[in-house]
Motif scaffolding. Structure first.
Motif, PDB file in Angstrom:
ATOM      1  N   ASP A  49     -18.047   2.340  23.167  1.00  0.00           N
ATOM      2  CA  ASP A  49     -17.065   2.623  22.123  1.00  0.00           C
ATOM      3  C   ASP A  49     -16.198   3.773  22.627  1.00  0.00           C
ATOM      4  O   ASP A  49     -16.586   4.940  22.528  1.00  0.00           O
ATOM      5  CB  ASP A  49     -17.756   3.004  20.817  1.00  0.00           C
ATOM      6  CG  ASP A  49     -16.778   3.219  19.674  1.00  0.00           C
ATOM      7  OD1 ASP A  49     -15.601   2.809  19.801  1.00  0.00           O
ATOM      8  OD2 ASP A  49     -17.182   3.804  18.656  1.00  0.00           O
ATOM      9  N   GLY A  50     -15.070   3.438  23.230  1.00  0.00           N
ATOM     10  CA  GLY A  50     -14.202   4.452  23.808  1.00  0.00           C
ATOM     11  C   GLY A  50     -14.867   5.073  25.025  1.00  0.00           C
ATOM     12  O   GLY A  50     -15.179   4.384  25.983  1.00  0.00           O
ATOM     13  N   VAL A  51     -15.077   6.394  24.975  1.00  0.00           N
ATOM     14  CA  VAL A  51     -15.717   7.087  26.099  1.00  0.00           C
ATOM     15  C   VAL A  51     -17.193   7.363  25.833  1.00  0.00           C
ATOM     16  O   VAL A  51     -17.812   8.164  26.522  1.00  0.00           O
ATOM     17  CB  VAL A  51     -14.987   8.400  26.464  1.00  0.00           C
ATOM     18  CG1 VAL A  51     -13.591   8.115  26.974  1.00  0.00           C
ATOM     19  CG2 VAL A  51     -14.982   9.356  25.296  1.00  0.00           C
ATOM     20  N   VAL A  52     -17.752   6.682  24.853  1.00  0.00           N
ATOM     21  CA  VAL A  52     -19.176   6.833  24.555  1.00  0.00           C
ATOM     22  C   VAL A  52     -19.867   5.503  24.813  1.00  0.00           C
ATOM     23  O   VAL A  52     -19.482   4.470  24.273  1.00  0.00           O
ATOM     24  CB  VAL A  52     -19.412   7.278  23.092  1.00  0.00           C
ATOM     25  CG1 VAL A  52     -20.908   7.349  22.796  1.00  0.00           C
ATOM     26  CG2 VAL A  52     -18.740   8.604  22.816  1.00  0.00           C
ATOM     27  N   GLY A  53     -20.888   5.551  25.672  1.00  0.00           N
ATOM     28  CA  GLY A  53     -21.687   4.373  25.947  1.00  0.00           C
ATOM     29  C   GLY A  53     -23.046   4.516  25.297  1.00  0.00           C
ATOM     30  O   GLY A  53     -23.510   5.622  25.020  1.00  0.00           O
ATOM     31  N   ARG A  54     -23.677   3.402  25.038  1.00  0.00           N
ATOM     32  CA  ARG A  54     -25.046   3.385  24.502  1.00  0.00           C
ATOM     33  C   ARG A  54     -25.936   2.689  25.511  1.00  0.00           C
ATOM     34  O   ARG A  54     -25.517   1.755  26.198  1.00  0.00           O
ATOM     35  CB  ARG A  54     -25.110   2.622  23.175  1.00  0.00           C
ATOM     36  CG  ARG A  54     -24.381   3.293  22.055  1.00  0.00           C
ATOM     37  CD  ARG A  54     -25.249   4.345  21.429  1.00  0.00           C
ATOM     38  NE  ARG A  54     -24.456   5.118  20.479  1.00  0.00           N
ATOM     39  CZ  ARG A  54     -24.752   6.325  20.092  1.00  0.00           C
ATOM     40  NH1 ARG A  54     -25.827   6.915  20.543  1.00  0.00           N
ATOM     41  NH2 ARG A  54     -23.989   6.971  19.248  1.00  0.00           N
ATOM     42  N   VAL A  55     -27.194   3.152  25.583  1.00  0.00           N
ATOM     43  CA  VAL A  55     -28.189   2.539  26.458  1.00  0.00           C
ATOM     44  C   VAL A  55     -29.319   1.983  25.601  1.00  0.00           C
ATOM     45  O   VAL A  55     -29.330   2.173  24.381  1.00  0.00           O
ATOM     46  CB  VAL A  55     -28.687   3.531  27.530  1.00  0.00           C
ATOM     47  CG1 VAL A  55     -27.550   3.910  28.468  1.00  0.00           C
ATOM     48  CG2 VAL A  55     -29.284   4.767  26.928  1.00  0.00           C
ATOM     49  N   ALA A  56     -30.276   1.300  26.239  1.00  0.00           N
ATOM     50  CA  ALA A  56     -31.320   0.563  25.520  1.00  0.00           C
ATOM     51  C   ALA A  56     -32.089   1.406  24.514  1.00  0.00           C
ATOM     52  O   ALA A  56     -32.447   0.912  23.445  1.00  0.00           O
ATOM     53  CB  ALA A  56     -32.280  -0.085  26.502  1.00  0.00           C
ATOM     54  N   GLY A  96     -30.987   3.681  22.719  1.00  0.00           N
ATOM     55  CA  GLY A  96     -30.094   4.121  21.649  1.00  0.00           C
ATOM     56  C   GLY A  96     -29.367   5.416  21.924  1.00  0.00           C
ATOM     57  O   GLY A  96     -28.502   5.816  21.149  1.00  0.00           O
ATOM     58  N   SER A  97     -29.702   6.084  23.036  1.00  0.00           N
ATOM     59  CA  SER A  97     -29.025   7.344  23.326  1.00  0.00           C
ATOM     60  C   SER A  97     -27.603   7.089  23.821  1.00  0.00           C
ATOM     61  O   SER A  97     -27.265   6.011  24.301  1.00  0.00           O
ATOM     62  CB  SER A  97     -29.826   8.172  24.334  1.00  0.00           C
ATOM     63  OG  SER A  97     -29.976   7.480  25.539  1.00  0.00           O
ATOM     64  N   ALA A  98     -26.790   8.129  23.687  1.00  0.00           N
ATOM     65  CA  ALA A  98     -25.385   8.052  24.068  1.00  0.00           C
ATOM     66  C   ALA A  98     -25.185   8.665  25.443  1.00  0.00           C
ATOM     67  O   ALA A  98     -25.909   9.564  25.861  1.00  0.00           O
ATOM     68  CB  ALA A  98     -24.530   8.787  23.045  1.00  0.00           C
ATOM     69  N   VAL A  99     -24.190   8.159  26.154  1.00  0.00           N
ATOM     70  CA  VAL A  99     -23.803   8.696  27.450  1.00  0.00           C
ATOM     71  C   VAL A  99     -22.283   8.822  27.482  1.00  0.00           C
ATOM     72  O   VAL A  99     -21.567   7.918  27.037  1.00  0.00           O
ATOM     73  CB  VAL A  99     -24.346   7.823  28.617  1.00  0.00           C
ATOM     74  CG1 VAL A  99     -23.815   6.410  28.557  1.00  0.00           C
ATOM     75  CG2 VAL A  99     -24.063   8.449  29.949  1.00  0.00           C
ATOM     76  N   ASP A 100     -21.805   9.961  27.947  1.00  0.00           N
ATOM     77  CA  ASP A 100     -20.369  10.230  28.046  1.00  0.00           C
ATOM     78  C   ASP A 100     -19.798   9.435  29.222  1.00  0.00           C
ATOM     79  O   ASP A 100     -20.262   9.570  30.357  1.00  0.00           O
ATOM     80  CB  ASP A 100     -20.155  11.727  28.245  1.00  0.00           C
ATOM     81  CG  ASP A 100     -18.691  12.122  28.374  1.00  0.00           C
ATOM     82  OD1 ASP A 100     -17.812  11.243  28.379  1.00  0.00           O
ATOM     83  OD2 ASP A 100     -18.433  13.334  28.468  1.00  0.00           O
ATOM     84  N   LEU A 101     -18.776   8.629  28.976  1.00  0.00           N
ATOM     85  CA  LEU A 101     -18.165   7.779  30.004  1.00  0.00           C
ATOM     86  C   LEU A 101     -16.805   8.294  30.448  1.00  0.00           C
ATOM     87  O   LEU A 101     -16.033   7.554  31.060  1.00  0.00           O
ATOM     88  CB  LEU A 101     -18.031   6.345  29.487  1.00  0.00           C
ATOM     89  CG  LEU A 101     -19.318   5.640  29.072  1.00  0.00           C
ATOM     90  CD1 LEU A 101     -19.010   4.264  28.484  1.00  0.00           C
ATOM     91  CD2 LEU A 101     -20.286   5.532  30.235  1.00  0.00           C
ATOM     92  N   SER A 102     -16.511   9.554  30.188  1.00  0.00           N
ATOM     93  CA  SER A 102     -15.191  10.100  30.525  1.00  0.00           C
ATOM     94  C   SER A 102     -14.850   9.949  32.005  1.00  0.00           C
ATOM     95  O   SER A 102     -13.678   9.748  32.348  1.00  0.00           O
ATOM     96  CB  SER A 102     -15.111  11.584  30.152  1.00  0.00           C
ATOM     97  OG  SER A 102     -15.235  11.754  28.764  1.00  0.00           O
ATOM     98  N   LEU A 103     -15.831  10.059  32.890  1.00  0.00           N
ATOM     99  CA  LEU A 103     -15.576   9.957  34.329  1.00  0.00           C
ATOM    100  C   LEU A 103     -15.550   8.512  34.835  1.00  0.00           C
ATOM    101  O   LEU A 103     -15.154   8.268  35.978  1.00  0.00           O
ATOM    102  CB  LEU A 103     -16.616  10.761  35.114  1.00  0.00           C
ATOM    103  CG  LEU A 103     -16.607  12.265  34.869  1.00  0.00           C
ATOM    104  CD1 LEU A 103     -17.756  12.940  35.633  1.00  0.00           C
ATOM    105  CD2 LEU A 103     -15.274  12.875  35.272  1.00  0.00           C
ATOM    106  N   VAL A 104     -15.985   7.578  33.999  1.00  0.00           N
ATOM    107  CA  VAL A 104     -15.988   6.156  34.380  1.00  0.00           C
ATOM    108  C   VAL A 104     -15.406   5.328  33.230  1.00  0.00           C
ATOM    109  O   VAL A 104     -16.100   4.506  32.635  1.00  0.00           O
ATOM    110  CB  VAL A 104     -17.394   5.663  34.785  1.00  0.00           C
ATOM    111  CG1 VAL A 104     -17.807   6.218  36.124  1.00  0.00           C
ATOM    112  CG2 VAL A 104     -18.418   6.011  33.725  1.00  0.00           C
ATOM    113  N   PRO A 105     -14.131   5.533  32.912  1.00  0.00           N
ATOM    114  CA  PRO A 105     -13.548   4.841  31.758  1.00  0.00           C
ATOM    115  C   PRO A 105     -13.519   3.323  31.895  1.00  0.00           C
ATOM    116  O   PRO A 105     -13.365   2.608  30.896  1.00  0.00           O
ATOM    117  CB  PRO A 105     -12.134   5.420  31.676  1.00  0.00           C
ATOM    118  CG  PRO A 105     -11.839   5.921  33.044  1.00  0.00           C
ATOM    119  CD  PRO A 105     -13.159   6.359  33.616  1.00  0.00           C
ATOM    120  N   GLU A 106     -13.711   2.816  33.122  1.00  0.00           N
ATOM    121  CA  GLU A 106     -13.720   1.361  33.334  1.00  0.00           C
ATOM    122  C   GLU A 106     -15.052   0.724  32.957  1.00  0.00           C
ATOM    123  O   GLU A 106     -15.179  -0.501  32.945  1.00  0.00           O
ATOM    124  CB  GLU A 106     -13.387   1.039  34.801  1.00  0.00           C
ATOM    125  CG  GLU A 106     -14.457   1.435  35.804  1.00  0.00           C
ATOM    126  CD  GLU A 106     -14.394   2.887  36.287  1.00  0.00           C
ATOM    127  OE1 GLU A 106     -14.992   3.163  37.341  1.00  0.00           O
ATOM    128  OE2 GLU A 106     -13.780   3.747  35.625  1.00  0.00           O
TER     129      GLU A 106
END
Length: 99
Positions: free
Chosen positions: A13-20, A22-32
């Motif tokens: 969701d935008g620059v926030v990713g979710r993993v199995a 349920g935690s969030a990971v910042d995707l600012s450095l990998v927007p693709e």
């Protein structure tokens, strides 16, 4: 010391990713990055994309490290290094001397 962990994205969701888990990971450095992709995560932030084979190698190495810390043998660990002499990455090699 910080160890990168391969993470497979279950949602983005935008620059926030979710993993199995349920935690969030910042995707600012990998927007693709997209759902289903593997990223290398450090302290809640994805630093770079991984292909599935590299993610599997890192996960295997982390499992071997955990096994070694538990006193187990490492038979079959680091299969990508078995049967060959490890080499340094090009950036770590000493430049060749001129002839």
């Amino acid at each position: 010391m910080c160890i990168g962990i391969p993470l497979r994205l279950t949602g983005v969701d935008g620059v926030v990713g979710r993993v199995a888990d349920g935690s969030a990971v910042d995707l600012s450095l990998v927007p693709e990055a997209a759902t289903g992709d593997w990223v290398l995560g450090f302290l809640g932030a994805a630093r770079r994309m991984l292909d599935p084979e590299e993610a599997a190698q890192i996960l295997d190495a982390l499992a071997a490290m955990a096994a070694a810390l538990d006193g187990e043998t490492l038979d079959g660990a680091f299969a990508d290094l078995t049967g060959r002499e490890p080499t340094l990455p090009p950036t770590w090699r000493r430049p060749a001397r001129p002839a």
